[in-house]
Design an enzyme around this catalytic site. Structure first.
Site, PDB file in Angstrom:
ATOM      1  N   THR A 116       0.814  -1.216   0.000  1.00 27.68           N
ATOM      2  CA  THR A 116       0.000   0.000   0.000  1.00 27.68           C
ATOM      3  C   THR A 116       0.849   1.268   0.000  1.00 27.68           C
ATOM      4  OG1 THR A 116      -0.192  -0.325   2.389  1.00 27.68           O
ATOM      5  CG2 THR A 116      -2.079  -0.972   1.022  1.00 27.68           C
ATOM      6  N   CYS A 248      -3.319   3.522   7.003  1.00 25.40           N
ATOM      7  CA  CYS A 248      -4.123   2.822   8.013  1.00 25.40           C
ATOM      8  C   CYS A 248      -4.658   3.743   9.104  1.00 25.40           C
ATOM      9  CB  CYS A 248      -3.327   1.683   8.632  1.00 25.40           C
ATOM     10  SG  CYS A 248      -1.720   2.174   9.297  1.00 25.40           S
TER      11      CYS A 248
END
Length: 491
Positions: A116, A248
């Site tokens: 990511t 996140c």
């Protein structure tokens, strides 16, 4: 030799090289290490856009324009934050207590890199490892191997030209599960920096080596009634659409009080939010959550338009964020979990106390110890949230994604965010070079054993009653003790 065995042997060779390099780096001064880091940060900054484009092309996650900023965070912003810090050598000399504290590099850092944030995390981990005098072995995510390897090449070349020894920065080329397992469990690895999925982080913690890992994020965002509601929504949407939600620390749900529900819904709609119907919510939920209980990786880093199309849902042109009204908080409800994409759950609570309890419930499903945000001007409410929430970062009036990593807050810039014991992590820090050194303490003796015996306080149970007069024997004993102490102290 088959590929798995080759990959294991490659890891062994890389760790051996790193161990030799670590021994050399341990002799470097902070100034020598800083020169290496400055060169690395500069090289990464120059390649920020190219590497950002490579990451999106290879993984399909996020937006290259946002990944440029991530790369700048992982290089220049991190370096500017740590460059004046002293983390190796003599850190503190307390002349009063006669204690010296010395920062000692740990040795070999094993760095697991996620898909990511692949290039930015590689930059950041290399900088904090080198700043603290450690060698680093990079283990790329297979889905981002090409862009991670290219980032490594740029870093390794810059570090070597600035004086780093061979093996100071290395990267696994044969990416297999066996190679990762061999790296995590290698006896010469001093510490693991694990950033990625929950299973990988758990593997790092069960490897037998010290590890600093990151659990999943699932931060709710509470918009309290005193907030500037349009501004709060703007911040949340900016965070949730930044790199299509792949950080996140980004918000995963909005929690509002019933009295301000209509105003928040209106602000969301005006700013490109689309509230799914009940049927659309069920359809998207079925697509997001797989039969094995894990989230569908196809949604990660995709736009609202792409996600809606995959779930066969028609949404208005220009929709930035998908919202689903929810009441259930459970692991079987994908809206109550981490969604690394522009999808938000929308919860309504009767008042701020109920919102406080609801936020805790959401975090207990997933994300304990990580991050949550609150938008409010009510200092009492903010304080109550701060005292009660099981998170390591409570962010106030700021976008969660950028606030958590230290871009819009005073927190340390970092791409590995500790979740503390409540989140199964060894630290609650934004991980920096200070987390990659041991502190050696040199302490001089201040007293002798005889002093300790003489200084031992009389137990309370043996003390004479407060109102009882001293006897002549008591006075004589005290006098002898005072004379003995004075004699000892004057030699």
């Amino acid at each position: 030799m088959d590929r798995d065995l080759q990959s294991i042997q490659e890891v062994r060779n890389l760790v051996a090289r790193a161990r030799t390099a670590a021994a050399q780096l341990a002799t470097f001064s902070q100034e020598q290490l800083d020169a290496i880091c400055a060169a690395v940060a500069s090289a990464c900054e120059k390649e920020a856009e190219r590497l950002a484009r490579m990451a999106v092309e290879e993984t399909g996650f996020g937006r290259w324009e946002d990944k440029v900023l991530k790369n700048q965070l992982g290089s220049t912003i991190v370096w500017n934050h740590i460059k004046n810090k002293r983390v190796v050598g003599i850190l503190h000399d307390d002349t009063a207590r006669k204690v010296i504290e010395i920062g000692v590099p740990m040795g070999v850092v094993a760095a697991l890199i996620p898909s990511t944030n692949p290039t930015s995390t590689t930059m950041y981990k290399c900088l904090i490892a080198l700043k603290s005098g450690n060698a680093i072995v990079i283990s790329p995510h297979p889905g981002a191997k090409r862009c991670i390897t290219e980032t490594f090449r740029i870093i390794e070349q810059a570090a070597r030209q600035a004086g780093a020894p061979d093996g100071a920065v290395t990267c696994v080329e044969l990416t297999t599960m066996e190679a990762t397992n061999a790296l995590l469990k290698h006896r010469d690895v001093s510490i693991i920096l694990a950033t990625g999925g929950e299973a990988m982080v758990r593997a790092a913690y069960s490897s037998g080596n010290p590890a600093l890992g990151v659990g999943p994020g699932n931060g709710p965002s509470f918009i309290e009634k005193s907030a500037d509601i349009p501004l709060a929504v703007r911040r949340i949407f900016a965070s949730k659409t930044f790199d299509n939600g792949t950080i996140c620390a980004s918000e995963q749900s909005i929690v509002v009080e019933r009295c301000s529900e209509a105003a928040v819904v209106a602000a969301c709609t005006e700013q490109g939010g689309y509230f799914l119907t009940d049927e659309e919510s069920r359809r998207l939920a079925a697509f997001m959550l797989r039969a094995n209980g894990t989230m569908n990786p196809k949604i990660v880093g995709r736009t609202a338009q792409q996600i809606a199309a995959m779930a066969d849902i028609a949404i208005p042109e220009g929709t930035r964020v998908l919202l689903s009204r929810q009441t259930e908080v459970s692991r079987s409800n994908p809206y109550a979990r981490e969604k690394l994409c522009p999808v938000l759950a929308f919860y309504v609570a009767d008042d701020w106390e109920a919102a406080c309890a609801l936020s805790i419930s959401i975090l207990q499903v997933e994300g304990s110890g990580h991050t949550m945000t609150i938008h409010s001007t009510n200092q009492q409410v903010i304080r109550e949230f701060a005292l009660k929430k099981p998170v390591s970062r409570l962010l106030v009036n700021t976008p969660g994604a950028l606030g958590g990593v230290g871009a819009t807050t005073g927190l340390a810039p970092a791409l590995t965010l500790g979740c503390g014991a409540v989140g199964g992590s060894a630290t609650s820090d934004n991980i920096g070079p200070e987390n990659l050194v041991n502190i050696r303490r040199v302490a001089w003796g201040l007293r002798e054993l005889e002093d300790l015996r003489q200084d031992t306080p009389t137990p309370v149970s043996a003390a004479a009653p407060q109102n009882e007069a001293l006897t002549p024997a008591d006075i004589e004993a005290i006098t002898r003790a005072v004379i003995a102490r004075l004699t000892a102290s004057h030699g």
